[in-house]
Design an enzyme around this catalytic site. Structure first.
Site, PDB file in Angstrom:
ATOM      1  N   ASP A  82      52.037   8.978  71.390  1.00 20.75           N
ATOM      2  CA  ASP A  82      50.868   9.810  71.688  1.00 20.75           C
ATOM      3  C   ASP A  82      51.062  11.247  71.216  1.00 20.75           C
ATOM      4  OD1 ASP A  82      52.868   9.799  73.755  1.00 20.75           O
ATOM      5  OD2 ASP A  82      51.523  10.974  75.022  1.00 20.75           O
ATOM      6  N   GLU A 144      53.615   9.819  76.940  1.00 19.49           N
ATOM      7  CA  GLU A 144      54.690  10.762  77.229  1.00 19.49           C
ATOM      8  C   GLU A 144      54.142  12.166  77.420  1.00 19.49           C
ATOM      9  OE1 GLU A 144      57.888  13.711  76.430  1.00 19.49           O
ATOM     10  OE2 GLU A 144      55.985  13.416  75.381  1.00 19.49           O
TER      11      GLU A 144
END
Length: 386
Positions: A82, A144
């Site tokens: 991400d 994350e």
């Protein structure tokens, strides 16, 4: 071995072109499915077995767990899929197009951290993977940058992974064996509004928050006097008073006020102890003021990471990088990996000062050294007879 497509630049371009923003704000939050499915296809061409792990039962949020080899020990190479949200108006280039300018590769996630996966594949292409005799895991996690949900799912699954782990976060090719923890807390005081001409008409939440801030500053001083680690650039825990909002009009007593704080803890400091200390201090500071107190853990917290400097992977990383291991103030998934029995080092080609900002880039001259480090890591832990 036979060249496997895509090339480094093709893979990197494809990853950058595939949006995978994660955010606690639903307006910005996106799926990472397309990214992990792309990575799974590529790694299967190398001979890896792959598994897509649903995170929290959400079909749009997945971890990729891929493995080659069997037995004990081995190596885990991990990165998150991400990126943070972006301000397109501040970008000079298309954030979803990999652009090479002045020996730099620009694009959203070039540093944090979509470059890691093409680098891993470039390292694999130059190795004889038929000789792997210890497990080699390639992990690609979700969220994350927001909730750490991907790493938490790995911990909850109780999967047996490799003994040694490298996370390719941006460290400028310096091995990192320690970083601080982080928690973000919201403190809301609810009083009662009234006409500003007479304080007795209400209970001023803003004045109560003034007392809260003073008490938390004293708590910060007390914690910093007791907790110190000279390995860090900022050798003490920090508590940042980040935002404050309250009231609605000058002629009304402030009926509610909210404060958000960010705390960075040293390795070894217990998250729940810190949270309890903050909440106890707040409650004591407003005792007797007729204020209602509401707490919310905006980010539930990440413990600090500390891997023994004598751990095999840390010593090897220091040798390959040519410099001693160090510390950083930002957080990673490392504490979760260590809690699973791995010894973890953070080491990647990007620079943290490029992360999370417009016109993010990766220096071209960092790519080949990182490929070399990973090849030697894989050879040491997964190919040589240990």
């Amino acid at each position: 071995m036979t060249q496997i497509s895509p090339t480094f630049m093709e893979a990197f371009s494809s990853l950058i072109a595939t949006p995978s923003v994660s955010s606690i704000n639903p307006l910005f939050n996106q799926s990472n499915r397309a990214v992990v499915e792309m990575l799974a296809t590529w790694l299967e061409e190398f001979g890896f077995t792959t598994e897509l792990q649903l995170v929290s039962g959400d079909p749009d949020k997945l971890n990729l767990i891929s493995c080659m080899g069997q037995g004990e020990g081995g190596l885990v190479l991990s990165g998150h899929t991400d990126t943070v949200p972006y301000n397109e108006s501040l970008w000079k280039q298309d954030p979803f197009k990999l652009s090479e300018i002045d020996n730099k590769l620009y694009g959203l996630g070039t540093t944090g951290m979509k470059s890691f996966f093409p680098i891993v594949m470039a390292a694999l292409k130059e190795l004889d993977l038929d000789k792997i005799n210890r497990p080699l895991f390639i992990l690609a996690t979700c969220d994350e940058e927001s909730t750490m949900a991907g790493a938490k799912a790995l911990v909850s699954s109780k999967r047996a992974l490799g003994r040694h782990a490298l996370i390719g976060e941006p460290t400028g090719l310096q091995p990192i064996n320690m970083h601080k923890g982080i928690m973000v807390e919201s403190i809301k005081l609810i009083g009662s509004s009234g006409h500003s001409s007479d304080p007795a008409f209400g209970v001023n939440a803003l004045e109560g928050m003034y007392t809260v801030i003073g008490s938390l500053m004293k708590l910060r001083e007390d914690i910093q006097s007791k907790q110190q680690n000279a390995s860090f650039k900022v050798p003490v825990p920090t508590m940042n008073f980040a935002t404050i909002h309250g009231g609605d009009n000058p002629n009304r007593i402030c009926g509610d006020c909210e404060l958000k704080i960010d705390m960075r803890m040293l390795p070894g400091m217990d998250l729940e102890d810190c949270r309890a200390s903050i909440r106890r201090t707040v409650m004591q500071s407003v005792d007797g003021r007729d204020l209602i107190v509401e707490f919310d853990s905006v980010f539930s917290g990440l413990s600090g990471m500390q891997t023994d400097q004598n751990a095999e992977i840390v010593r090897l990383a220091e040798k390959l990088a040519g410099e001693p291991s160090g510390t950083v103030a930002f957080g990673t998934e490392g504490p979760y990996f260590n809690s699973m029995g791995m010894e973890t080092v953070i080491l990647g080609p990007g620079d943290i000062d490029q992360a999370h900002q417009a016109n993010e880039y990766l220096l071209l001259d960092r790519i080949d050294p990182m490929i070399g480090i990973l090849q030697k890591m894989i050879t040491h832990f997964c190919i040589e007879n240990n």
